[in-house]
Design a protein around this motif. Structure first.
Motif, PDB file in Angstrom:
ATOM      1  N   ILE A  48       0.850  -1.169   0.000  1.00 15.21           N
ATOM      2  CA  ILE A  48       0.000   0.000   0.000  1.00 15.21           C
ATOM      3  C   ILE A  48       0.888   1.221   0.000  1.00 15.21           C
ATOM      4  O   ILE A  48       1.717   1.398   0.882  1.00 15.21           O
ATOM      5  CB  ILE A  48      -0.930   0.010   1.217  1.00 15.21           C
ATOM      6  N   THR A  49       0.638   2.080  -0.987  1.00 14.45           N
ATOM      7  CA  THR A  49       1.421   3.306  -1.087  1.00 14.45           C
ATOM      8  C   THR A  49       0.489   4.493  -1.037  1.00 14.45           C
ATOM      9  O   THR A  49      -0.732   4.352  -1.141  1.00 14.45           O
ATOM     10  CB  THR A  49       2.209   3.345  -2.415  1.00 14.45           C
ATOM     11  N   THR A  50       1.035   5.650  -0.943  1.00 12.64           N
ATOM     12  CA  THR A  50       0.258   6.887  -0.914  1.00 12.64           C
ATOM     13  C   THR A  50      -0.480   7.053  -2.240  1.00 12.64           C
ATOM     14  O   THR A  50      -1.642   7.476  -2.277  1.00 12.64           O
ATOM     15  CB  THR A  50       1.188   8.092  -0.684  1.00 12.64           C
ATOM     16  N   THR A  51       0.158   6.671  -3.306  1.00  9.89           N
ATOM     17  CA  THR A  51      -0.465   6.795  -4.620  1.00  9.89           C
ATOM     18  C   THR A  51      -1.698   5.891  -4.702  1.00  9.89           C
ATOM     19  O   THR A  51      -2.750   6.300  -5.219  1.00  9.89           O
ATOM     20  CB  THR A  51       0.533   6.386  -5.716  1.00  9.89           C
ATOM     21  N   THR A  52      -1.568   4.685  -4.174  1.00  5.80           N
ATOM     22  CA  THR A  52      -2.688   3.748  -4.192  1.00  5.80           C
ATOM     23  C   THR A  52      -3.851   4.306  -3.384  1.00  5.80           C
ATOM     24  O   THR A  52      -5.018   4.236  -3.810  1.00  5.80           O
ATOM     25  CB  THR A  52      -2.268   2.392  -3.632  1.00  5.80           C
ATOM     26  N   VAL A  53      -3.578   4.885  -2.236  1.00  7.16           N
ATOM     27  CA  VAL A  53      -4.615   5.467  -1.393  1.00  7.16           C
ATOM     28  C   VAL A  53      -5.281   6.625  -2.116  1.00  7.16           C
ATOM     29  O   VAL A  53      -6.513   6.751  -2.134  1.00  7.16           O
ATOM     30  CB  VAL A  53      -4.038   5.917  -0.035  1.00  7.16           C
ATOM     31  N   LEU A  54      -4.490   7.501  -2.748  1.00  5.56           N
ATOM     32  CA  LEU A  54      -5.056   8.634  -3.463  1.00  5.56           C
ATOM     33  C   LEU A  54      -5.918   8.174  -4.646  1.00  5.56           C
ATOM     34  O   LEU A  54      -6.998   8.711  -4.895  1.00  5.56           O
ATOM     35  CB  LEU A  54      -3.933   9.566  -3.953  1.00  5.56           C
ATOM     36  N   LEU A  55      -5.439   7.159  -5.360  1.00  3.98           N
ATOM     37  CA  LEU A  55      -6.215   6.641  -6.488  1.00  3.98           C
ATOM     38  C   LEU A  55      -7.534   6.011  -6.018  1.00  3.98           C
ATOM     39  O   LEU A  55      -8.580   6.192  -6.635  1.00  3.98           O
ATOM     40  CB  LEU A  55      -5.404   5.610  -7.271  1.00  3.98           C
ATOM     41  N   THR A  56      -7.467   5.300  -4.895  1.00  4.29           N
ATOM     42  CA  THR A  56      -8.673   4.678  -4.354  1.00  4.29           C
ATOM     43  C   THR A  56      -9.672   5.735  -3.919  1.00  4.29           C
ATOM     44  O   THR A  56     -10.874   5.624  -4.189  1.00  4.29           O
ATOM     45  CB  THR A  56      -8.314   3.769  -3.169  1.00  4.29           C
ATOM     46  N   ARG A  57      -9.174   6.802  -3.246  1.00  2.00           N
ATOM     47  CA  ARG A  57     -10.070   7.887  -2.829  1.00  2.00           C
ATOM     48  C   ARG A  57     -10.718   8.566  -4.040  1.00  2.00           C
ATOM     49  O   ARG A  57     -11.909   8.874  -4.029  1.00  2.00           O
ATOM     50  CB  ARG A  57      -9.300   8.935  -2.018  1.00  2.00           C
ATOM     51  N   ALA A  58      -9.928   8.791  -5.070  1.00  2.00           N
ATOM     52  CA  ALA A  58     -10.469   9.425  -6.272  1.00  2.00           C
ATOM     53  C   ALA A  58     -11.550   8.542  -6.914  1.00  2.00           C
ATOM     54  O   ALA A  58     -12.582   9.035  -7.380  1.00  2.00           O
ATOM     55  CB  ALA A  58      -9.342   9.698  -7.273  1.00  2.00           C
ATOM     56  N   GLU A  59     -11.288   7.241  -6.928  1.00  2.00           N
ATOM     57  CA  GLU A  59     -12.273   6.318  -7.497  1.00  2.00           C
ATOM     58  C   GLU A  59     -13.557   6.324  -6.674  1.00  2.00           C
ATOM     59  O   GLU A  59     -14.666   6.357  -7.229  1.00  2.00           O
ATOM     60  CB  GLU A  59     -11.690   4.910  -7.547  1.00  2.00           C
ATOM     61  N   PHE A  60     -13.436   6.320  -5.350  1.00  2.00           N
ATOM     62  CA  PHE A  60     -14.621   6.372  -4.493  1.00  2.00           C
ATOM     63  C   PHE A  60     -15.387   7.678  -4.682  1.00  2.00           C
ATOM     64  O   PHE A  60     -16.608   7.700  -4.717  1.00  2.00           O
ATOM     65  CB  PHE A  60     -14.256   6.172  -3.025  1.00  2.00           C
ATOM     66  N   ARG A  61     -14.634   8.818  -4.786  1.00  2.00           N
ATOM     67  CA  ARG A  61     -15.289  10.108  -5.028  1.00  2.00           C
ATOM     68  C   ARG A  61     -16.074  10.062  -6.340  1.00  2.00           C
ATOM     69  O   ARG A  61     -17.191  10.561  -6.424  1.00  2.00           O
ATOM     70  CB  ARG A  61     -14.257  11.237  -5.074  1.00  2.00           C
ATOM     71  N   ALA A  62     -15.456   9.486  -7.357  1.00  2.00           N
ATOM     72  CA  ALA A  62     -16.124   9.393  -8.665  1.00  2.00           C
ATOM     73  C   ALA A  62     -17.397   8.549  -8.547  1.00  2.00           C
ATOM     74  O   ALA A  62     -18.444   8.902  -9.117  1.00  2.00           O
ATOM     75  CB  ALA A  62     -15.181   8.805  -9.701  1.00  2.00           C
ATOM     76  N   GLU A  63     -17.309   7.465  -7.792  1.00  2.00           N
ATOM     77  CA  GLU A  63     -18.498   6.628  -7.603  1.00  2.00           C
ATOM     78  C   GLU A  63     -19.602   7.386  -6.868  1.00  2.00           C
ATOM     79  O   GLU A  63     -20.769   7.314  -7.228  1.00  2.00           O
ATOM     80  CB  GLU A  63     -18.144   5.361  -6.826  1.00  2.00           C
TER      81      GLU A  63
END
Length: 187
Positions: A48-63
């Motif tokens: 788990i990296t910071t990039t992965t967390v940011l990408l996951t948050r962005a995906e959740f926001r989009a959803e």
């Protein structure tokens, strides 16, 4: 060996997607049972990296935004559907009123027809009864005419005298045409 690495177990060395579902692995080589798959561990720990967390948050926001958009569209659709439902219900009420008026008119006409038929039957019965009464009245008048010649206690003596004065002979023979052929003489 380091602290984060794990040594593969003997069962992990023989792991294969086909073998796991089909049972124990075969000692014979097969196209799906390659040596590269034998040496790979069943899973690798996720990094788990910071990039992965940011990408996951962005995906959740989009959803979440997509769901909000869908809810807004469904609300607009709901308003349109509600308006369509009201319009259709109004049309249905108009159609029901029109059909009710047609049904009432049909029932009124049927009732008038029934009354007309009853009246016709009553008139026919009245005509039949009137004809019957005229026939009976005619019979009564005929009987009254015939009654003038009846013998009654009041006119018994007069009738006896008349019969003695005018004797009649009913002793005769007739032919097929009703003519008197032979008559006996009165004594």
């Amino acid at each position: 060996m380091g602290a984060g690495t794990r040594r593969p177990t003997p069962s992990a060395r023989s792991w294969s997607p086909v073998g796991a579902a089909a049972g124990p692995t075969s000692p014979f080589p097969s196209p799906t049972n390659s040596s590269a798959q034998h040496s790979r561990p069943p899973h690798q720990p996720a990094i788990i990296t910071t990039t992965t967390v940011l990408l996951t948050r962005a995906e959740f926001r989009a959803e979440v935004l997509q769901k909000k958009r869908e809810a807004l569209v469904s609300r607009e659709d709901s308003v349109a559907l509600t308006e369509e439902h009201r319009r259709l219900m109004a049309w249905n009420e108009e159609e029901n009123a029109r059909q009710r008026a047609r049904r009432e008119e049909r029932l009124r006409k049927e009732e008038e027809e029934r009354k007309r038929q009853k009246l016709q039957v009553a008139e026919n019965k009245a005509r039949v009864m009137e004809a019957f009464l005229k026939e009976k009245e005619k019979e009564v008048l005929q009987l009254q005419e015939e009654a003038k010649t009846f013998i009654t206690p009041e006119n018994l003596d007069a009738r006896i005298e008349e019969c003695l004065d005018n004797p009649r002979n009913y002793n005769f023979a007739i032919d097929k045409d009703g003519r008197i052929v032979k008559r006996t003489v009165l004594s």
